[in-house]
Design a protein around this motif. Structure first.
Motif, PDB file in Angstrom:
ATOM      1  N   GLY A  79       0.817  -1.208   0.000  1.00 17.90           N
ATOM      2  CA  GLY A  79       0.000   0.000   0.000  1.00 17.90           C
ATOM      3  C   GLY A  79       0.851   1.259   0.000  1.00 17.90           C
ATOM      4  N   ASP A  80       1.928   1.263   0.822  1.00 19.07           N
ATOM      5  CA  ASP A  80       2.821   2.418   0.849  1.00 19.07           C
ATOM      6  C   ASP A  80       3.526   2.599  -0.496  1.00 19.07           C
ATOM      7  N   ALA A  81       3.952   1.496  -1.101  1.00 21.23           N
ATOM      8  CA  ALA A  81       4.649   1.578  -2.387  1.00 21.23           C
ATOM      9  C   ALA A  81       3.718   2.081  -3.490  1.00 21.23           C
ATOM     10  N   VAL A  82       2.482   1.581  -3.511  1.00 20.56           N
ATOM     11  CA  VAL A  82       1.522   2.028  -4.524  1.00 20.56           C
ATOM     12  C   VAL A  82       1.196   3.503  -4.342  1.00 20.56           C
ATOM     13  N   SER A  83       0.969   3.910  -3.088  1.00 20.24           N
ATOM     14  CA  SER A  83       0.640   5.307  -2.816  1.00 20.24           C
ATOM     15  C   SER A  83       1.769   6.239  -3.256  1.00 20.24           C
ATOM     16  N   PHE A  84       3.004   5.883  -2.901  1.00 17.37           N
ATOM     17  CA  PHE A  84       4.120   6.749  -3.285  1.00 17.37           C
ATOM     18  C   PHE A  84       4.331   6.743  -4.797  1.00 17.37           C
ATOM     19  N   THR A  85       4.199   5.587  -5.439  1.00 17.48           N
ATOM     20  CA  THR A  85       4.397   5.515  -6.892  1.00 17.48           C
ATOM     21  C   THR A  85       3.373   6.368  -7.625  1.00 17.48           C
ATOM     22  N   LEU A  86       2.112   6.322  -7.184  1.00 15.02           N
ATOM     23  CA  LEU A  86       1.085   7.145  -7.820  1.00 15.02           C
ATOM     24  C   LEU A  86       1.357   8.636  -7.592  1.00 15.02           C
ATOM     25  N   ARG A  87       1.777   8.986  -6.381  1.00 10.84           N
ATOM     26  CA  ARG A  87       2.076  10.392  -6.091  1.00 10.84           C
ATOM     27  C   ARG A  87       3.257  10.880  -6.933  1.00 10.84           C
ATOM     28  N   TYR A  88       4.283  10.063  -7.019  1.00 10.64           N
ATOM     29  CA  TYR A  88       5.453  10.421  -7.822  1.00 10.64           C
ATOM     30  C   TYR A  88       5.097  10.513  -9.305  1.00 10.64           C
ATOM     31  N   THR A  89       4.268   9.580  -9.795  1.00 12.49           N
ATOM     32  CA  THR A  89       3.853   9.598 -11.201  1.00 12.49           C
ATOM     33  C   THR A  89       3.064  10.858 -11.529  1.00 12.49           C
TER      34      THR A  89
END
Length: 324
Positions: free
Chosen positions: A93-103
């Protein structure tokens, strides 16, 4: 009454039939030869795609449903346990959240910058050629090399940025720009914009130069301003190019790995952990479980395909429009 065909006429008719049959045979032979030549040209590409693309995808699919450790190899099937374990991991969940924010952050900044640069240098002037070269030079660097360069730039020991920011009162002299979640994120975004702005500028310039100049001349004669021309001519006709650059940018951001592995290794405290970096950890660091890494890779592939299709539909880019 029986009509006798002269021998000469009969021979002519026979030769004509034989000639037609021979022509058909030669045509068929030529078509077969052309087909074989075509297969000879396409076979190396087919082999490369099969070996380097289709076979790895097939292996990943097999791994995703198997108990497959890094050191022990295949140890039997366990589908769908790998997918359950991946989805139950709190780090996902943390990885998905950060990846979407970075994208989202990278795309929102990179696309307008590339578009502005393309508008700035699309005219063929002497200083524009120099400016194009200067903007495009960072794109010649590999992302790993660019990341190492910025790692040295951000270093509190040898980097030039820390003293400047310390004099401005923005941070302590001995603090690291990459030491906080916000600083690490923005530092990486700056790296990506610097590295890819020239590449997307070139793609956008190709789309701009494909728009007929007569449309702008006619719009100017009708009294349309530059802003109106941009809204009514440039952006609508640039839609396929925008769709392509968006797909490349979003897909590249969702698959971000090198820059975060070199700059932050997912830190501090997993605050810059991306999905692909999590796949790497599953496979080679924390779990050494290729099955779980493959399962997450399959999920990422499905998401990438779905996102690309949704982007094409949202931007109204279809094959029928492309044909027109």
């Amino acid at each position: 009454m029986v009509t006798h065909i002269p021998a000469a006429a009969e021979r002519v008719a026979t030769d004509a039939v034989s000639g037609a049959d021979g022509g058909r045979r030669r045509r068929r032979t030529r078509e077969r030869r052309d087909a074989l030549r075509g297969w000879a040209f396409i076979t190396p590409t087919v082999v490369l795609v099969a070996v380097l693309f289709l076979a790895p995808i097939g292996l990943v699919l097999v791994m995703s449903g198997s108990q497959w450790s890094l050191l022990g190899g295949f140890q039997g099937t366990n589908s769908p346990d790998n997918f359950r374990n991946v989805l139950a991991d709190p780090l996902l969940g943390d990885a998905v959240s950060f990846t979407l924010r970075y994208t989202a952050l990278t795309t929102v900044i990179l696309m307008p910058v590339a578009f502005f640069l393309a508008l700035l240098v699309q005219e063929s002037r002497r200083w524009n050629n120099l400016l194009r070269t200067a903007i495009l030079v960072p794109s010649a660097l590999g992302i790993a090399s660019a990341s190492l360069l910025f790692y040295a730039l951000y270093s509190p020991q040898i980097g030039p940025l820390n003293p400047i920011l310390a004099r401005l009162g923005l941070m302590d002299l001995n603090s690291s720009i990459l030491g906080t979640p916000g600083g690490a994120l923005w530092a990486t975004v700056v790296l990506i914009v610097w590295r890819f702005a020239g590449y997307y500028m070139i793609l956008t310039m190709v789309g701009l130069q494909a728009i007929p100049r007569e449309l702008y001349e006619a719009a100017s004669l009708d009294g349309a301003s530059r802003i109106t021309q941009l809204r009514r001519i440039t952006l609508p006709l640039l839609r396929p190019t925008i769709a392509m650059t968006l797909i490349l940018s979003i897909a590249g951001s969702l698959l971000a790995f090198d820059q975060f592995y070199i700059l932050t290794k997912g830190g501090p405290n997993n605050s810059t952990l991306t999905v692909v970096l999590l796949i790497y950890r599953y496979a080679f660091e924390t779990k050494r479980d290729l099955g779980m890494a493959a399962a997450l890779s399959v999920l990422v592939l499905v998401v990438l395909v779905a996102v690309s299709v949704l982007q094409l539909r949202a931007l109204g880019v279809s094959r029928k429009e492309g044909d027109r």
